[in-house]
Design a protein around this motif. Structure first.
Motif, PDB file in Angstrom:
ATOM      1  N   MET A   1    -127.289  65.164 -66.603  1.00  0.00           N
ATOM      2  CA  MET A   1    -127.819  64.331 -65.521  1.00  0.00           C
ATOM      3  C   MET A   1    -126.712  63.774 -64.627  1.00  0.00           C
ATOM      4  O   MET A   1    -126.979  63.141 -63.611  1.00  0.00           O
ATOM      5  CB  MET A   1    -128.674  63.189 -66.087  1.00  0.00           C
ATOM      6  CG  MET A   1    -129.964  63.688 -66.707  1.00  0.00           C
ATOM      7  SD  MET A   1    -131.135  62.385 -67.104  1.00  0.00           S
ATOM      8  CE  MET A   1    -131.903  62.068 -65.520  1.00  0.00           C
ATOM      9  N   VAL A   2    -125.469  64.010 -65.041  1.00  0.00           N
ATOM     10  CA  VAL A   2    -124.316  63.444 -64.325  1.00  0.00           C
ATOM     11  C   VAL A   2    -124.177  64.021 -62.918  1.00  0.00           C
ATOM     12  O   VAL A   2    -123.911  63.301 -61.958  1.00  0.00           O
ATOM     13  CB  VAL A   2    -123.022  63.663 -65.155  1.00  0.00           C
ATOM     14  CG1 VAL A   2    -121.781  63.314 -64.348  1.00  0.00           C
ATOM     15  CG2 VAL A   2    -123.062  62.830 -66.432  1.00  0.00           C
ATOM     16  N   SER A   3    -124.395  65.337 -62.779  1.00  0.00           N
ATOM     17  CA  SER A   3    -124.206  65.986 -61.469  1.00  0.00           C
ATOM     18  C   SER A   3    -125.223  65.508 -60.438  1.00  0.00           C
ATOM     19  O   SER A   3    -124.977  65.555 -59.234  1.00  0.00           O
ATOM     20  CB  SER A   3    -124.292  67.504 -61.617  1.00  0.00           C
ATOM     21  OG  SER A   3    -125.556  67.861 -62.153  1.00  0.00           O
ATOM     22  N   GLN A   4    -126.405  65.028 -60.894  1.00  0.00           N
ATOM     23  CA  GLN A   4    -127.441  64.544 -59.955  1.00  0.00           C
ATOM     24  C   GLN A   4    -127.180  63.099 -59.509  1.00  0.00           C
ATOM     25  O   GLN A   4    -127.888  62.580 -58.652  1.00  0.00           O
ATOM     26  CB  GLN A   4    -128.823  64.572 -60.632  1.00  0.00           C
ATOM     27  CG  GLN A   4    -129.188  65.887 -61.285  1.00  0.00           C
ATOM     28  CD  GLN A   4    -130.306  65.711 -62.316  1.00  0.00           C
ATOM     29  OE1 GLN A   4    -131.110  64.792 -62.243  1.00  0.00           O
ATOM     30  NE2 GLN A   4    -130.354  66.592 -63.290  1.00  0.00           N
ATOM     31  N   CYS A   5    -126.197  62.456 -60.115  1.00  0.00           N
ATOM     32  CA  CYS A   5    -125.980  61.021 -59.877  1.00  0.00           C
ATOM     33  C   CYS A   5    -125.109  60.760 -58.640  1.00  0.00           C
ATOM     34  O   CYS A   5    -124.027  61.325 -58.504  1.00  0.00           O
ATOM     35  CB  CYS A   5    -125.321  60.413 -61.119  1.00  0.00           C
ATOM     36  SG  CYS A   5    -124.842  58.695 -60.919  1.00  0.00           S
ATOM     37  N   ASN A   6    -125.602  59.928 -57.734  1.00  0.00           N
ATOM     38  CA  ASN A   6    -124.826  59.478 -56.571  1.00  0.00           C
ATOM     39  C   ASN A   6    -124.742  57.953 -56.621  1.00  0.00           C
ATOM     40  O   ASN A   6    -125.660  57.265 -56.162  1.00  0.00           O
ATOM     41  CB  ASN A   6    -125.497  59.913 -55.258  1.00  0.00           C
ATOM     42  CG  ASN A   6    -125.460  61.413 -55.093  1.00  0.00           C
ATOM     43  OD1 ASN A   6    -124.409  62.027 -55.168  1.00  0.00           O
ATOM     44  ND2 ASN A   6    -126.631  62.016 -54.898  1.00  0.00           N
ATOM     45  N   PRO A   7    -123.673  57.405 -57.210  1.00  0.00           N
ATOM     46  CA  PRO A   7    -123.616  55.947 -57.373  1.00  0.00           C
ATOM     47  C   PRO A   7    -123.654  55.182 -56.058  1.00  0.00           C
ATOM     48  O   PRO A   7    -123.102  55.633 -55.052  1.00  0.00           O
ATOM     49  CB  PRO A   7    -122.271  55.726 -58.083  1.00  0.00           C
ATOM     50  CG  PRO A   7    -121.891  57.042 -58.664  1.00  0.00           C
ATOM     51  CD  PRO A   7    -122.476  58.066 -57.746  1.00  0.00           C
ATOM     52  N   ASP A   8    -124.329  54.044 -56.085  1.00  0.00           N
ATOM     53  CA  ASP A   8    -124.262  53.072 -54.995  1.00  0.00           C
ATOM     54  C   ASP A   8    -123.037  52.214 -55.339  1.00  0.00           C
ATOM     55  O   ASP A   8    -123.056  51.431 -56.288  1.00  0.00           O
ATOM     56  CB  ASP A   8    -125.544  52.231 -54.981  1.00  0.00           C
ATOM     57  CG  ASP A   8    -125.563  51.197 -53.863  1.00  0.00           C
ATOM     58  OD1 ASP A   8    -124.513  50.580 -53.599  1.00  0.00           O
ATOM     59  OD2 ASP A   8    -126.637  50.994 -53.265  1.00  0.00           O
ATOM     60  N   TRP A   9    -121.947  52.387 -54.581  1.00  0.00           N
ATOM     61  CA  TRP A   9    -120.659  51.790 -54.980  1.00  0.00           C
ATOM     62  C   TRP A   9    -120.669  50.274 -54.970  1.00  0.00           C
ATOM     63  O   TRP A   9    -120.009  49.640 -55.791  1.00  0.00           O
ATOM     64  CB  TRP A   9    -119.526  52.339 -54.102  1.00  0.00           C
ATOM     65  CG  TRP A   9    -119.377  53.817 -54.290  1.00  0.00           C
ATOM     66  CD1 TRP A   9    -119.739  54.802 -53.432  1.00  0.00           C
ATOM     67  CD2 TRP A   9    -118.861  54.473 -55.466  1.00  0.00           C
ATOM     68  NE1 TRP A   9    -119.488  56.040 -53.979  1.00  0.00           N
ATOM     69  CE2 TRP A   9    -118.939  55.871 -55.231  1.00  0.00           C
ATOM     70  CE3 TRP A   9    -118.347  54.031 -56.679  1.00  0.00           C
ATOM     71  CZ2 TRP A   9    -118.530  56.818 -56.157  1.00  0.00           C
ATOM     72  CZ3 TRP A   9    -117.929  54.977 -57.613  1.00  0.00           C
ATOM     73  CH2 TRP A   9    -118.020  56.348 -57.354  1.00  0.00           C
ATOM     74  N   MET A  10    -121.450  49.662 -54.064  1.00  0.00           N
ATOM     75  CA  MET A  10    -121.547  48.194 -54.065  1.00  0.00           C
ATOM     76  C   MET A  10    -122.245  47.699 -55.327  1.00  0.00           C
ATOM     77  O   MET A  10    -121.826  46.719 -55.937  1.00  0.00           O
ATOM     78  CB  MET A  10    -122.310  47.710 -52.826  1.00  0.00           C
ATOM     79  CG  MET A  10    -121.495  47.714 -51.540  1.00  0.00           C
ATOM     80  SD  MET A  10    -119.922  46.812 -51.665  1.00  0.00           S
ATOM     81  CE  MET A  10    -120.477  45.141 -51.909  1.00  0.00           C
ATOM     82  N   VAL A  11    -123.320  48.409 -55.726  1.00  0.00           N
ATOM     83  CA  VAL A  11    -124.045  48.057 -56.960  1.00  0.00           C
ATOM     84  C   VAL A  11    -123.117  48.261 -58.164  1.00  0.00           C
ATOM     85  O   VAL A  11    -123.046  47.426 -59.068  1.00  0.00           O
ATOM     86  CB  VAL A  11    -125.325  48.925 -57.114  1.00  0.00           C
ATOM     87  CG1 VAL A  11    -125.968  48.706 -58.483  1.00  0.00           C
ATOM     88  CG2 VAL A  11    -126.327  48.614 -56.007  1.00  0.00           C
TER      89      VAL A  11
END
Length: 606
Positions: A383-393
């Motif tokens: 599931m890591v490749s689908q993850c796009n972190p919200d950097w502020m969060v």
């Protein structure tokens, strides 16, 4: 059984099966294309493949024309609310927007259709979500309309599908996933555009979607309407007249997941353990049938040998060569400890060496003051490749970590300064492994979920769809169980076993710890567990000794059948646990066969 397969002969040979075919369809399907205000019927006899059918004459105001340039309102109001309709949209966001747009311009008369049942449905959605409801669904359900995509939780999806099947909801705006998975037919199916996301429709996707039109036993005819722009006309004409896509073996395309996993299972299960038997097995696969098409420049035996050597290099198999003569030899394979751990744990072979390294590294400094380290190890790699972190969060969550939790982040190699720079948009010179950063972010989501036990609040906090959060939780519970089986096969990781048993339970139920024993009983979900706990039934023993008649009186909305099922299930579970403990006691009290006195007495006998 399929309506969207082309090369059936390959499958027939692979399965050694008989093949029956029929063009019969219980409900006639009429296919239409809509270009501007004109509807054309798909007609294989016509020279161009289509014939003019009719002009749409729905009266549109200037405002409505701007909001609904594709005349969706005109097309759906011809069938709803008395008949059902599916509107396929290219994206999840488009599903929600289209549902809201349709409701905005429908007459208030639609609100009266099955009004009481729709009101009950809104209450049911709130009940399953701890008082929460999606604002879009709250606005659209009164009109008998809802969206359906992967952003919904499984409970929401189930409720919406039931309401659609019984006619309480008459229209779904949905993504293409509904076409292949759920049996929800409709009088009319509308394809909002010939695209799935940004990809142009494939023939089998198109057939799956339009195949939903026409409900056997209810409709005499089913209709599908594909809305297209003039620029896409030629491509769409090719689409409707082209043959179905062929079905191919994926054993070679997904090397680690396909052929290598297959070989590890074959050898692990002792189905085939030498090269000759493995090659014989491969000739019987779909890849074996399609080898001339799929294996260009290499033979099936070469691919087989390459894959086996690759598994041996990874340390998953051991290869033994036995020479029968100078010219004749036999290659035997046996599974190694690491191979058996991967096989028993059903670990994707693309990740088994990474998992081994992560667990080994974890032993050097396992942080037990916090669950975060263990949660990180149970976060699914796929599931890591689908993850796009919200950097502020991400930065906000990072700054709230306790010293023990910060130690976990440092141990895996992610620093607060790196996340801070990403959040503020600064350039970063130091190279950091993106997969580790993303995996830690997913671990933060799971860790927060275990503390708050509420998908909705975590969804808001991380600005992610609640369906995605739930899928992550389900994936983590499954992967945690896989890691547990992996560790059980490797003695060096014994320290993880008890910890992973507890974590798997927590991820499976994701409720406050005191409710977990109650939720092990069949038919008891979170809401019911809370009711039982509040009524004083706080353990499995309490439930096993409960009187169903008393349960009915003390727990709201509990039927006699459900009460009896809960009590009998609790008794059975308690009995199983008691038996397991009894076996353990007997095993502990039993004299070992290698006990010195036993050995001595057996040698003295004549």
């Amino acid at each position: 059984m399929s309506a969207t397969l082309n090369n059936v002969e390959d499958l027939q040979e692979f399965l050694k099966a008989e093949y029956y075919t029929s063009q019969f369809r219980p409900v006639e399907l009429k296919e239409y294309l809509k270009i501007n205000d004109e509807l054309y019927e798909v007609d294989s006899k016509a020279e161009s493949g289509i014939t003019f059918s009719r002009l749409l004459t729905y009266k549109y105001s200037d405002t409505l024309k701007k909001m609904d340039p594709d005349c969706l309102i005109a097309l759906v109001t011809e069938v709803i609310p008395n008949y059902s309709c599916l509107v396929f949209c290219p994206t999840k966001k488009n599903c929600e927007n289209v549902a809201e747009m349709i409701c905005k311009f429908l007459s208030k008369d639609y609100l009266k259709h099955r009004e009481k049942e729709k009101s009950e449905m809104i209450n049911n959605l709130k009940n399953i979500s701890g008082g929460n409801i999606c604002p879009v669904l709250k606005r659209t359900i009164p009109f008998g309309i809802a969206y359906h995509h992967s952003g919904l939780t499984s409970d929401e999806r189930k409720l919406l599908e039931e309401a659609y099947s019984t006619g309480v909801l008459c229209l779904f705006t949905c993504t293409s996933t509904l076409a292949a998975g759920v049996n929800l037919p409709a009088r009319r199916v509308i394809l909002r555009a010939p695209y799935v996301a940004k990809e142009f429709l494939k023939r089998n996707q198109y057939k799956q979607m339009i195949g939903r039109a026409g409900r056997a036993g209810i409709d005499t005819v089913g209709e599908s309407i594909l809305i297209l722009q003039a620029k896409d006309k030629q491509q769409v004409l090719q689409l409707i007249n082209s043959p179905m896509e062929n079905c191919y073996s994926h054993l070679v395309q997904e090397f680690a997941k396909g052929i290598q996993t297959l070989f590890l299972s074959l050898i692990g299960l002792k189905v085939a353990t030498n090269l000759n038997d493995i090659c014989h097995f491969m000739r019987g696969t779909l890849l074996g049938v399609q080898q001339k098409i799929l294996l260009k420049g290499k033979s099936l035996s070469e691919i087989t040998m390459e894959s086996l050597n690759c598994l041996a290099e990874k340390g998953l198999l051991q290869k033994d060569t036995i020479y029968k003569s100078e010219a004749e030899f036999q290659c035997n394979f046996q599974i190694t400890k690491l191979g058996r751990a991967s096989f028993k744990g059903m670990i994707d072979l693309a990740y088994c060496d990474i998992l081994y390294r992560d667990l080994k590294k974890g032993l050097e400094g396992l942080v037990l003051e916090s669950l975060l380290h263990l949660v990180y190890l149970a976060t699914p790699y796929d599931m890591v490749s689908q993850c796009n972190p919200d950097w502020m969060v991400y930065f906000r969550q990072f700054s709230q970590l306790s010293p023990a939790e910060q130690k976990v982040a440092a141990l895996v190699g992610v620093s607060e300064s790196f996340i801070g720079k990403k959040a503020s948009g600064q350039a970063i010179r130091k190279k950091v492994d993106k997969d580790i950063v993303n995996r830690l972010y997913l671990s933060f989501i799971l860790y927060t979920l275990l503390k708050e036990t509420n998908v909705w609040s975590v969804s808001d906090k991380f600005n992610m769809p609640r369906g995605y959060i739930q899928n992550l939780l389900t994936g983590a519970a499954s992967f945690s169980s896989c890691v547990l089986h992996f560790c059980e096969e490797l003695e060096e990781f014994w320290v993880y076993e008890a910890l992973l048993v507890e974590l798997t339970k927590k991820l499976t139920y994701c409720v406050k710890a005191e409710l977990i024993p109650l939720m092990e009983v069949t038919g008891v979900l979170e809401g019911r567990a809370k009711q039982l706990y509040s009524a004083g039934y706080k353990s499995l023993i309490h439930l096993a000794n409960a009187d169903p008649e008393v349960l009915i009186k003390t727990v709201n909305h509990l039927s006699r059948r459900q009460a009896k099922q809960i009590v009998s299930s609790a008794k059975m579970l308690l009995h199983e646990k008691a038996e397991a403990l009894q076996e353990e006691i007997e095993e502990l009290l039993k004299l070992p066969s290698d006990f010195p006195d036993n050995v001595a007495s057996s040698t003295e006998q004549p």
